[in-house]
Structure formats: structure tokens, C-alpha cells
Write a protein that holds these residues in place. Structure first.
Motif, PDB file in Angstrom:
ATOM      1  N   GLN A 227      45.305 -41.109  37.847  1.00 13.50           N
ATOM      2  CA  GLN A 227      46.425 -41.220  36.908  1.00 13.50           C
ATOM      3  C   GLN A 227      45.865 -41.960  35.698  1.00 13.50           C
TER       4      GLN A 227
ATOM      5  N   ARG B  12      47.191 -49.416  41.061  1.00 14.84           N
ATOM      6  CA  ARG B  12      48.596 -49.658  40.744  1.00 14.84           C
ATOM      7  C   ARG B  12      49.348 -48.360  40.513  1.00 14.84           C
ATOM      8  N   CYS B  13      48.648 -47.310  40.069  1.00 15.75           N
ATOM      9  CA  CYS B  13      49.332 -46.039  39.828  1.00 15.75           C
ATOM     10  C   CYS B  13      49.757 -45.376  41.135  1.00 15.75           C
TER      11      CYS B  13
HETATM   12  S1  FES Z   1      44.671 -44.550  38.705  1.00 16.08           S
HETATM   13 FE1  FES Z   1      45.643 -46.162  37.625  1.00 16.08          FE
HETATM   14  S2  FES Z   1      45.109 -47.892  38.777  1.00 16.08           S
HETATM   15 FE2  FES Z   1      44.359 -46.277  39.965  1.00 16.08          FE
END
Ligand code: FES
Ligand code: FES
Lengths: 688, 151
Positions: free
Chosen positions: B96, B133-134
Motif C-alpha cells: 500500500q 500500519r497499512c
Molecule cells: S505498506 Fe504501508 S506500512 Fe506497510
């Protein structure tokens, strides 16, 4: 002149330049200008030269992979092959675009981009090879890119994916300039809403640290009321040793009046003082006993992106150039021009890919620090916040406290009353100065706090109202704004109302749903999750299944089912998640799914972990250990189902936040018989 | 002082010896793949491989890799041809925001170098301390399993 830079090495000629206007920071805030995108402006996003196209991304890229979705639109409309369209991130030398917030990138930008691409395609077909193209918007039905087929509804390899997996530089902290130095601005260990400034430091000890370059007193505007002290070094690691050697003594005003944050936002204390001023639903519930009467508390929480914010600033050819991982490069540009008394023309901000933002990278902080240090030293400067600075100096999801009541008769909610006490999201102290706060606090509500308070149900005589209080910590937008906490409160209360009514919670929601699209995602999630069946038993643990749903910003809908298992000590594991999502026409299904997955992991965090510890109004968290986020082993199998729709495309970046947390909280109730109302849930509330 | 960096010998400049290895790699050698996320060994964004072992570059002193072999994400692909783990990451649309992913990929490469056919438990054990975090965890697992079929 108050500005001074104590330089170990000889500084460039620029120190004089920043002396002008000396040290009194503007009291009039720079307010983000947010023009709506149109086809005319969109012409500046797409260009053609010798068989290749350049798409200048009008949005910040922060993980929603909008570069991929908008490239799909451009290719589909232009009739161009994937390989001949290059995507670049924008700098502020193009016409202004609004901040990347609110899950609007496809919703608001797809059509203008398609219109511009259609105009360019027709101009090329007519033999035009140079000069300006003009655009006359055509009916949407005549656009080739806003209907499923070909690239629309496909999931090509993500733009910048190759750079990510090979470690190519993409982020602000990856910028490397010749002669670059490393900076940090130290601030007092106290609430940012308490006046603080450096008074004494050991310059000799600092000079003795290898790599020391400078101490910079005039290191940019305060953050809140915290005046900083800048340090610059030739190596980033030296900053730690320099800060330690300096042993700065700070002057700090007395503690903030509302240092007890939980008490400041206590909705019952507030209600005992009178009615709440800002109404979202204006029905008049009847007096009398309530069947559901719950108090729900959601605490302060950090965004927790893995990338601490960073910026590189350099003075090049008579202008300030800044590389930033920001949701609003134009606001950063305007802010810097104002703060350093430069004409807007003399400041350029280049957007870099952002390593996670979630609403938290909308204001100007680290960029101003880097700019001040580069102006003071004459050298390019990179500043990346430490994790502890992210917590102490950033803004956070405000804590909120909810009193939510319902009365039920013959299987229906007849009366509803939702009262919320929170702190500011839009008119946050992180942006609005105190004199202006006095005005907004008297008259204005806050659409961010209100978001999601209007439950998506027909609830009889329904009232919803809120108030806000200024806190010693900075608060602001956080994925979904108020929608996450408000929907959690609403969905817990609906679950309890269904229980009181003796009606199945899915059927109960369907009976109250105000929107057939919401009813459709609910019904569908019931089908794919096998609603009505008991959750799979997990060896000796208490298992439970919950459901929730919601509508985000009136236009996109989600419903979720969660299974949980709770052990005898009250420790919760989410064991399975399902989500059905309707955001209208889907441009890139794989990335919409990715957003749903991300939102569900955030939902899990919201119920089980998100909490930012404070003491006397000062954020005390230093590392991820103090403000944990979900790990791999916390995440169960997830099934996401996307509704096929030909409605115009809507947002997907925050929608599932209205369904996931409620489903998990309601599953905990089903498993334990205990209704979780304090978040994150504590095992001591859920023991066997 | 010298070390092997992605197969090539390099000196460690004396004034960088006390810096975290992460900053030596990023700011002296210009290898920007490994990321600063926390600086204290908790998040894994800075994960690189030292003598075959996935290691936090933020808590490793640069001078301590004297004589050792360091592998970073920049050393995985051979020309245009991606390492199977990198390819699996693209095939599964893992990133992400992408900021954690260099660390995730290096942790996965170290795992597969040691266990060519990892079980779900092996993956959890090797990867659980790399934060995202994503919320891309499920795709990371799937990508590791399909890369395992390729290596
Ligand atoms: S892809 Fe955004 S923190 Fe892992
Ligand atoms: S930066 Fe090294 S573990 Fe977080």
C-alpha cells in the motif's frame, strides 16, 4: 535582530536573508485552499509528446495506489497503452489541487481527468501535435473510462510497485542532495499547548560532538506553543549525541487547565451542565425510561504510519525547494512562503510518495523545520522526526465519549438519543491560532466530529448532538474522522437494541435501514458469512459472532461480520472477518480490496489496541511498544466482497471503518455476555 | 574497516563507525531501500540481511559490520529480473504505502533462504515483528507462500 545561527562551519550568505522579518511568527493562519477539480484544470495533469504521455498525479500517493487507478482512467480514455503513460507526482509549479483527504481521489478526480484525456485524444486524432488543447465537458456516458471494460475493473501492476520492491528512492527521506546536512528541532517535554521555549544549553559540549554543525535558535514557527531549538549535523546519528550534550533547560508554563483528558471529554459531566450545542439529528425523543443506555469511551489514538514525517529543504537558484511527504503540497508551499516572508513563487514543494498518512500529514511541521535550518545554514537539510516526536508533536484522533440511548417497541426503535463529547478535528489547534479558536468555538460545529453521528437508520424520534473541548494534545483528522468512533457507538447501541427487542441483529438492521444500498451490503455479508450459523469453536475458548454496517459520507456502504475467541483471562482474538463494500463503479478491484483489508486491520486495532498514553496532558509514548498497532498474527483470514455497481465511483479509503469495529465489538458481546464500552477493550472487563 | 555490501567490498569511513548501520547505508552509500521507522528495533522497516540473518539496521552499529557481508533490497534483483520474492510482492499487489515493504521483503528473503518451504507458523514467527500500519499482512503471507514455490 533576534534571529541568530551559531555556526561551527562558515555559513552561506543566506543567514542574512532569513533575518528579514525576524522571529515574530504570523498570527494569521494560512488556511488550506481547496478548489474542486474540473476538466479545465485537469488539462494540466496530462501531456503528450512524441508518442508518450505524462500524467502528473493531482493527488498525493500514500498507499491508496491512486497513481494506478488514475493511470487506468487516463489509459482507458486516451486509448493509450499502459507502457506509454508515465506517472509523476506533482510539485507546486502546477495549478493548485485540493488536499488529498476524504477518500476523494477517484470520486472527484476521475471524471475531470477523463474529460481532459478525451479532449487530448480528440485533438491528437485531429492532427494537433503541439500547443494547448481546450476541453468542452461531454456527457459522462460519452466517456470511455467511466464504465467497466478493458482497464476499468482490471488490476494492473501497481504504479511505483517496482520501485518499492527494489528499494528505489521514492519517499521524502530518500532525497539526497550534495552537501546535505541533517537537522532536528528540539522541543520541551511538555504539552504542545503549554508555552515553552529553550532558555539555556551547553554549546561547548555540543561543539565537541563529532559531526556538529550548528545550533539554530530561529528554527521556524512554534508547534502549538512549543518554541524549538534547532541542531544541525553532518550525520543523522550525531543529532542524538548533540541533543544529549546540549542538555537544554526549558522554560515551561504551568500545566494545561485540562490536563485530565478523560475528565475533560466526559460526556456525562458535560451533559450535567446543560444541552449540547451542535445538533446532527433534531428529533425530540420522549421522556421516560430507556431500554438501551450505554456510555462508550474511545481514547486518543495516533495514526502510527511506519514513516515518521520527513522533509528535505534546499535553497536553489534564489528559491526555496522542499521535498515533502504531505497530503497537501500547496498548503505547505503557502505556509512556508508566509512563515519565511518569501513570495509564493520563490517556494516550490515537491510531493513524494508518503509512507502512510491516514489524515495525519495534512499540516506543516517538519517542512518548516527543514526550511528554517536550511535558511540558517545555507546547506540543504534533511529532517525526519523521531517516533517520539511523531507522538508528542503530531495531532491525533481526539478522544470521544458517548452517551447513547434507545427505546424499543414492537421490534422497532422509537426514540434515539446520541450525545458525544470530543475535541476538534477540523478547527484543530494544530492549525487555528488561539484568537481564532475563540471565534470558531463560539459559533461553529465541526463536521469532522459530527461525521457518522447521523445513524443510517430510521430511528423514530432521533436526536444526536455533540460538543467539543480544547485539549492539551493536538487532535485532528484520523482515518474516517468521527465516523469510526461514532459508527462504533451507533452499532453497539443497535446491537443492544436488537437484543432488547429479541430480534436477530441482521434482521433488526435491515428493518431499520434507511438506504436500499446499505440493506444490500448487509444482506450480502449475511450470505457470505453464513450469518445465523454459530462461529467455528476455537478449542476451549468462548467464541462469538457480531455484525455491523454503515454508510460513509452518504455515498459508500460497508457491512462486516466478525468472529472472535476470548480466553478465560479475557484476551480477545479476532478469528475471521467478512466485509461487503459498495463504492459505486470500481476502477481497480484489487486495490479497493486492499483498502477494505487495511480498514479491517484498523478496525481490529481500534477495538483491541489503539490508545495513546498521556500524562498531565503530555503524550508520553516514545515507541510502538507504548502505542501498539496490530501485528501479522493479530489478523485473521479476511473475505472481501465488492458490489458490482454502475453508480459513479465513490470513496473506498475509509468506508469499512464504519463497519469493522462494531462487528468486532458485537462479537465480543456475543462471546462473553459483556458489552465492551471502553476502548481499547481490556481483558479485565472480559474475564470468564 | 570494510565490509561486503551486496557482493562488493566497501570501506566503512571512520567517522561513520558509530552511526547506526541504517544511516551508513542510506546517507553514505545512498541505498534508500531500508527505512527509518522507529530507530529502536521494534518496527522492522530497516531490516537487512547480515551474514544470512535478518537484522535491524537501526540498532546495528556501522562499525560492527567490519568484515561481515550485508545484503540490502537493492542487491536482490539481477538486472531487470526480479528476485522471486520481489515478483511475488508485485503479483499479490502487496504494497500500500510501501514504506515497510523493503524490511518485509528482506525478512521474507532471509526466511526462505533458511526454510525453503515454510509453514504458516514459520511465516508468523519470522514476520510477526515486522509492522505494517497499512495492514498488508495477509498479502505478505500469500506472497511468501507463492515465492516459496519459485525459489
Ligand atoms: S505498506 Fe504501508 S506500512 Fe506497510
Ligand atoms: S527502524 Fe529499525 S526496527 Fe524500526
Amino acid at each position: 535582530m533576534r534571529r541568530r545561527a551559531l555556526l561551527a562551519a562558515a555559513a552561506g550568505g543566506l543567514v542574512a536573508l532569513i533575518g528579514a522579518g525576524a522571529g515574530v511568527w504570523s498570527q494569521v493562519p494560512v488556511i488550506p485552499a481547496r478548489p474542486e477539480p474540473d476538466a479545465e484544470t485537469a488539462l494540466s495533469w496530462i501531456a503528450h509528446r512524441e508518442g508518450r504521455y505524462t500524467l502528473t498525479l493531482p493527488r498525493a500517493e500514500m498507499g491508496q495506489n491512486i497513481a494506478t487507478a488514475l493511470k487506468q482512467i487516463a489509459c482507458a480514455e486516451l486509448g493509450a497503452a499502459w507502457e506509454v503513460v508515465d506517472v509523476v507526482l506533482h510539485a507546486t509549479d502546477m495549478p493548485r489541487v485540493k488536499a488529498t483527504v476524504g477518500s476523494e481521489s477517484v470520486m472527484l478526480f476521475a471524471e475531470p481527468l477523463a474529460q481532459a484525456c478525451a479532449a487530448l485524444r480528440d485533438a491528437l486524432a485531429a492532427g494537433q501535435v503541439a500547443g494547448q488543447v481546450s476541453v468542452t465537458p461531454r456527457p459522462v456516458a460519452d466517456l470511455r473510462s467511466l464504465r467497466t471494460g478493458g482497464l476499468i475493473g482490471a488490476s494492473p501492476e501497481i504504479t511505483q510497485g517496482r520501485e518499492i520492491v527494489t528499494g528505489a528512492p521514492l519517499y521524502a527521506a530518500d532525497v539526497h542532495l550534495p552537501g546535505m546536512q541533517y537537522g532536528r528541532v528540539l522541543r520541551a517535554p511538555v504539552s504542545v499547548e503549554v508555552e515553552s521555549r529553550p532558555v539555556r544549553w551547553n554549546i561547548e559540549a555540543a561543539r565537541a560532538v563529532p559531526g556538529f554543525v550548528a545550533v539554530v535558535e530561529d528554527c521556524g514557527p512554534p508547534i502549538g506553543k512549543a518554541q524549538g531549538l534547532g541542531i544541525v549535523a553532518t550525520r543523522p546519528g550525531a543529532l542524538v549525541a548533540i541533543a544529549e550534550a546540549m542538555d537544554v533547560a526549558w522554560s515551561m508554563a504551568t500545566p494545561h487547565a485540562r490536563s485530565d483528558i478523560a475528565r475533560a471529554v466526559d460526556v456525562d459531566v458535560r451533559l450535567s451542565q446543560g444541552a449540547l450545542p451542535h445538533e446532527v439529528l433534531d428529533g425530540a425523543p420522549e421522556d421516560g425510561a430507556w431500554d438501551v443506555d450505554l456510555r462508550i469511551d474511545v481514547p486518543l489514538a495516533a495514526h502510527g504510519p511506519i514513516e515518521p514525517r520527513a522533509a528535505v529543504a534546499a535553497w536553489q537558484d534564489g528559491a526555496l525547494r522542499v521535498w515533502a511527504g504531505t497530503q497537501d503540497a500547496f498548503y505547505i508551499r503557502d505556509f512556508l512562503a508566509d512563515a519565511f516572508a518569501l513570495p509564493a513563487m520563490a517556494v516550490t514543494v515537491q510531493s513524494c510518495r508518503i509512507g502512510g498518512a491516514f489524515g495525519g500529514k495534512t499540516i506543516c511541521t517538519v517542512e518548516a523545520e527543514a526550511a528554517a535550518l536550511t535558511l540558517a545554514t545555507g546547506n540543504p537539510v534533511k529532517v525526519q522526526w523521531t517516533r517520539a516526536q511523531e507522538y508528542a508533536l503530531g495531532f491525533h484522533r481526539p478522544p470521544s465519549s458517548h452517551r447513547i440511548k434507545a427505546r424499543v417497541a414492537q421490534g422497532r426503535v422509537t426514540d434515539w438519543d446520541h450525545a458525544q463529547m470530543s475535541s476538534h478535528i477540523m478547527f484543530t489547534a494544530a492549525v487555528v491560532p488561539p484568537w481564532m479558536q475563540r471565534g470558531t468555538d463560539l459559533f461553529a460545529g465541526d463536521g469532522g466530529v459530527a461525521r457518522g453521528m447521523a445513524a443510517p437508520y430510521v430511528l423514530g424520534r432521533a436526536r444526536a448532538a455533540y460538543d467539543m473541548v480544547r485539549l492539551p494534545v493536538h487532535t485532528g483528522p484520523w482515518r474516517g474522522l468521527g465516523a469510526g468512533p461514532n459508527a462504533l457507538a451507533v452499532e453497539i447501541a443497535m446491537d443492544e437494541a436488537a437484543l432488547v427487542a429479541g430480534v436477530d441483529p441482521l434482521a433488526f438492521r435491515l428493518a431499520h435501514s434507511a438506504d436500499p444500498l446499505l440493506a444490500a451490503v448487509l444482506a450480502r455479508v449475511g450470505e457470505i458469512a453464513g450469518w445465523g450459523r454459530a462461529p467455528a469453536p476455537v478449542g476451549g475458548l468462548r467464541a462469538g459472532r457480531g455484525i455491523a454496517c454503515g454508510t460513509y459520507k452518504d455515498t459508500s456502504h460497508a457491512a462486516a461480520v466478525a468472529d472472535v475467541a476470548v480466553d478465560a483471562k479475557g484476551r480477545v482474538r479476532v478469528t475471521r472477518l467478512w466485509c461487503v463494500h459498495d463504492c459505486g463503479l470500481v476502477i481497480n478491484p484489487d486495490q479497493v480490496r486492499a483498502q477494505c483489508e487495511g480498514n479491517l486491520v484498523w478496525s481490529l486495532g481500534m477495538v483491541l489496541t489503539d490508545d495513546l498514553p498521556t500524562d498531565a496532558g503530555h503524550v508520553t509514548a516514545q515507541t510502538f511498544a507504548d502505542a501498539p498497532i496490530p501485528h501479522m498474527t493479530d489478523v485473521p483470514p479476511i473475505t472481501v466482497d465488492l458490489i458490482q455497481s454502475d453508480r459513479p465511483p465513490q470513496g473506498a479509503g475509509e468506508t469499512a471503518m464504519v463497519a469493522g469495529p462494531g462487528a468486532i465489538a458485537n462479537a465480543i458481546r456475543a462471546a462473553t455476555g459483556q458489552r465492551p464500552t471502553r476502548f481499547p477493550v481490556r481483558s479485565e472487563d472480559l474475564g470468564a | 574497516m570494510s565490509f561486503i555490501l551486496n557482493g562488493q567490498s566497501h570501506d566503512i569511513p571512520p567517522d561513520w563507525a558509530d552511526e547506526p548501520l541504517l544511516f551508513l547505508l542510506r546517507e553514505n552509500f545512498g541505498l534508500m531501500g531500508a527505512k527509518f521507522g522507529c530507530g529502536v528495533g521494534i518496527c522492522g522497516a530497516c531490516t537487512i540481511i547480515i551474514d544470512g540473518v535478518a537484522t535491524r539496521a537501526c540498532t546495528t552499529r556501522a562499525g560492527d559490520v567490519d568484515g561481515l557481508s550485508v545484503r540490502t533490497i537493492e542487491g536482490l534483483a539481477e538486472g531487470d529480473s526480479l528476485h522471486p520474492v520481489q515478483q511475488a510482492w508485485l503479483d499479490h499487489g502487496v504494497p500500500q504505502c510501501g514504506y515497510c515493504q523493503a524490511g518485509q521483503i528482506m525478512a521474507a528473503v532471509a526466511l526462505l533462504d533458511e526454510v525453503s518451504d515454510p509453514s504458516a507458523e514459520d511465516i508468523d514467527a519470522a514476520m510477526d515483528a515486522n509492522l505494517c500500519r497499512c495492514g498488508t499482512y495477509l498479502r505478505i503471507k500469500a506472497a511468501i507462500l507463492s515465492a516459496a514455490e519459485q525459489v
